[in-house]
Write an enzyme that holds these catalytic residues in place. Structure first.
Site, PDB file in Angstrom:
ATOM      1  N   TYR A  49       0.852  -1.198   0.000  1.00  0.00           N
ATOM      2  CA  TYR A  49       0.000   0.000   0.000  1.00  0.00           C
ATOM      3  C   TYR A  49       0.884   1.243   0.000  1.00  0.00           C
ATOM      4  CZ  TYR A  49      -5.035  -0.125   0.028  1.00  0.00           C
ATOM      5  OH  TYR A  49      -6.331  -0.175  -0.368  1.00  0.00           O
ATOM      6  N   GLU A  51      -0.515   4.856  -0.502  1.00  0.00           N
ATOM      7  CA  GLU A  51      -1.276   6.092  -0.752  1.00  0.00           C
ATOM      8  C   GLU A  51      -0.384   7.310  -0.543  1.00  0.00           C
ATOM      9  OE1 GLU A  51      -5.233   6.472   1.160  1.00  0.00           O
ATOM     10  OE2 GLU A  51      -5.431   4.389   0.489  1.00  0.00           O
ATOM     11  N   ASP A 195      -5.961  13.970 -25.489  1.00  0.00           N
ATOM     12  CA  ASP A 195      -6.005  12.557 -25.076  1.00  0.00           C
ATOM     13  C   ASP A 195      -5.312  11.747 -26.173  1.00  0.00           C
ATOM     14  OD1 ASP A 195      -6.654   9.917 -24.623  1.00  0.00           O
ATOM     15  OD2 ASP A 195      -8.713  10.338 -23.996  1.00  0.00           O
ATOM     16  N   THR A 221      -3.539   6.276 -22.127  1.00  0.00           N
ATOM     17  CA  THR A 221      -3.413   4.954 -21.527  1.00  0.00           C
ATOM     18  C   THR A 221      -1.974   4.528 -21.776  1.00  0.00           C
ATOM     19  OG1 THR A 221      -4.242   4.036 -23.590  1.00  0.00           O
ATOM     20  CG2 THR A 221      -5.799   4.175 -21.779  1.00  0.00           C
ATOM     21  N   LYS A 224      -1.736   0.779 -25.159  1.00  0.00           N
ATOM     22  CA  LYS A 224      -2.077   0.674 -26.581  1.00  0.00           C
ATOM     23  C   LYS A 224      -0.778   0.695 -27.400  1.00  0.00           C
ATOM     24  CE  LYS A 224      -6.778   2.378 -25.963  1.00  0.00           C
ATOM     25  NZ  LYS A 224      -6.960   3.260 -24.793  1.00  0.00           N
ATOM     26  N   ARG A 230      -1.681  -2.324 -18.627  1.00  0.00           N
ATOM     27  CA  ARG A 230      -2.994  -1.682 -18.693  1.00  0.00           C
ATOM     28  C   ARG A 230      -3.047  -0.572 -17.643  1.00  0.00           C
ATOM     29  NH1 ARG A 230      -7.302  -2.994 -21.526  1.00  0.00           N
ATOM     30  NH2 ARG A 230      -5.905  -4.451 -22.553  1.00  0.00           N
TER      31      ARG A 230
HETATM   32  N1  DSN Z   1     -11.611   1.127 -25.439  1.00  0.00           N
HETATM   33  C1  DSN Z   1     -10.574   1.843 -26.083  1.00  0.00           C
HETATM   34  C2  DSN Z   1     -10.454   1.501 -27.536  1.00  0.00           C
HETATM   35  O1  DSN Z   1     -10.621   0.354 -27.864  1.00  0.00           O
HETATM   36  O2  DSN Z   1     -10.182   2.366 -28.342  1.00  0.00           O
HETATM   37  C3  DSN Z   1     -10.681   3.293 -25.878  1.00  0.00           C
HETATM   38  O3  DSN Z   1     -10.490   3.535 -24.539  1.00  0.00           O
END
Ligand code: DSN
Length: 411
Positions: A49, A51, A195, A221, A224, A230
């Protein structure tokens, strides 16, 4: 052994591994992480933990945790040339939420890309927190070119006077002109949030212009094109740093996922390696070739092509909808996702389109010529959708081919 104490979970795990090995994954938001990233996600850091932030924790025993989080922050700032970062967001959605919370009040107005044109849930969709807390107004893409018309965005911004402009998308295959968004935001005195969840890897490799020096907040994110675990991250100007950090914790999150942050640190290091540039360049080459192969077979591509890692096909002239084609392809071992096309007459669960991307298959080592083979099978599948024998034959070929590109070659 998991196998002996929990057969159900073990079986699902083995089946998922086998499915990933024996199928061709074309979902543009998915990837295959390195073994080190994978290892850290299952490491003892999950037991801790922590925080708070490095040097200011609400728990003892954080010496090594602090080292990890500092490393992750240093690396991501250097990778993207950012003034301040926060690597604690559990997801891209929470990254966006924290960025909004740091400068907006409930009821403020945001201007973002409509999800119907390729935007994201957290960019103001009515049923998402962003559409509940804020007044969302939208820009779309031009009906003819299916690309963003920056003059129209400016007109809407001048009329609506939003407190924040959000740019970035989940399904947009063209370069986004962050500079134009910046000037529009300046003109109407709005904050700018970029974003870059989909294109973060391309931005890190300088293969897509970066918004980091322009936008007040850049969110992403990490799983990707960036090929990390993730999770999410936020980059911002120094002046927003304190507010942003308290928007994450205590604002919307408690304990950080330190095993994920450790994996993010490794992924950022991997992204600094020159081979990462080659990987990102190959993603684009593969994507452009795959797109051309579809065009040559009479498929209409949204906006006519792609500059990045993805493209969408309009299936209306092929007598099939996105939902049907997605299922048909899955049966032969090709994993895609149905997607709305701009001004789609179909609802989101049916759709007229299919979204296709190459980050995952590029991680497995596939090259341009492999794209011609894949497009051929996808087209054959559609043409022979009623012929069980041909579909079975394609499925066999797909699975044999996929196994030639191991997910983790040495295992
Ligand atoms: N769910 C994602 C995508 O597949 O593009 C976007 O957050």
């Amino acid at each position: 052994m998991l196998k002996d104490i929990d057969k159900e979970v073990y079986n699902a795990l083995i089946s998922e591994e086998e499915k990933q090995r024996s199928t061709i994954g074309l979902i543009p938001s998915e990837n295959i992480v390195s073994k080190n990233v994978l290892k850290l996600m299952g490491s003892v850091f999950t037991n801790k933990y922590a925080e708070g932030y490095p040097g200011k924790r609400y728990y003892g025993g954080c010496k090594f945790i602090d080292e990890i989080e500092n490393l992750a922050n240093e690396r991501v700032c250097s990778l993207f040339g950012a003034e301040h970062s926060n690597v604690q967001p559990h997801s891209g959605s929470q990254a966006n939420m924290a960025a909004y919370f740091s400068v907006l009040k409930p009821g403020d107005k945001i201007l973002a890309m409509n999800i119907l044109a390729g935007g994201h849930l957290t960019h103001g969709l009515k049923v998402n927190f962003s559409g509940v807390f804020y007044q969302a107004v939208f820009y779309s893409v031009d009906k003819e070119t299916e690309t963003i018309d920056y003059d129209v965005v400016r007109d809407i911004a001048l009329k609506e006077r939003p407190q924040m402009i959000v740019c970035g998308a989940s399904s947009y295959s063209r370069i986004i002109d962050f500079n134009k968004f910046y000037h529009i935001a300046q003109e109407v005195n709005a904050y700018l949030l970029a974003d870059i969840a989909h294109i973060a890897g391309l931005v890190a490799a300088n293969l897509h212009p970066s918004p980091v020096h322009l936008a007040n907040f850049t969110t992403s994110t990490t799983h990707k094109t960036l090929r990390g675990p993730r999770g999410g991250l936020i980059l911002c100007k120094k002046e927003h740093g304190n507010k942003l950090d308290s928007s994450i914790m205590p604002g919307i999150q408690g304990g950080p996922l330190m095993h994920i942050i450790a994996a993010k640190a490794v992924a950022f290091k991997e992204a600094m390696n020159p081979s990462f540039f080659d990987y990102q360049r190959q993603i684009i080459k593969n994507c452009q070739r795959l797109c051309e192969e579809f065009k040559n077979r009479g498929y209409r591509i949204i906006s006519g092509g792609t500059d990045n890692h993805l493209f969408s096909i309009d299936l209306r002239n092929k007598g099939i909808n996105g939902n049907e084609y997605e299922k048909l392809l899955e049966d032969v071992g090709i994993i895609t996702n149905k997607n709305l096309i701009p001004y789609d007459p179909q609802p989101p669960y049916i759709t007229s389109g299919l979204r296709i991307g190459t980050p995952l298959i590029t991680s497995r080592g596939m090259k341009e010529d492999d794209m011609a083979i894949i497009a051929g099978w996808m087209d054959e599948t559609l043409k022979n959708r009623k012929d069980e024998k041909i579909l079975k034959d394609i499925s066999k070929k797909v699975r044999r081919f996929a196994r030639e590109f191991p997910i983790y070659p040495s295992s």
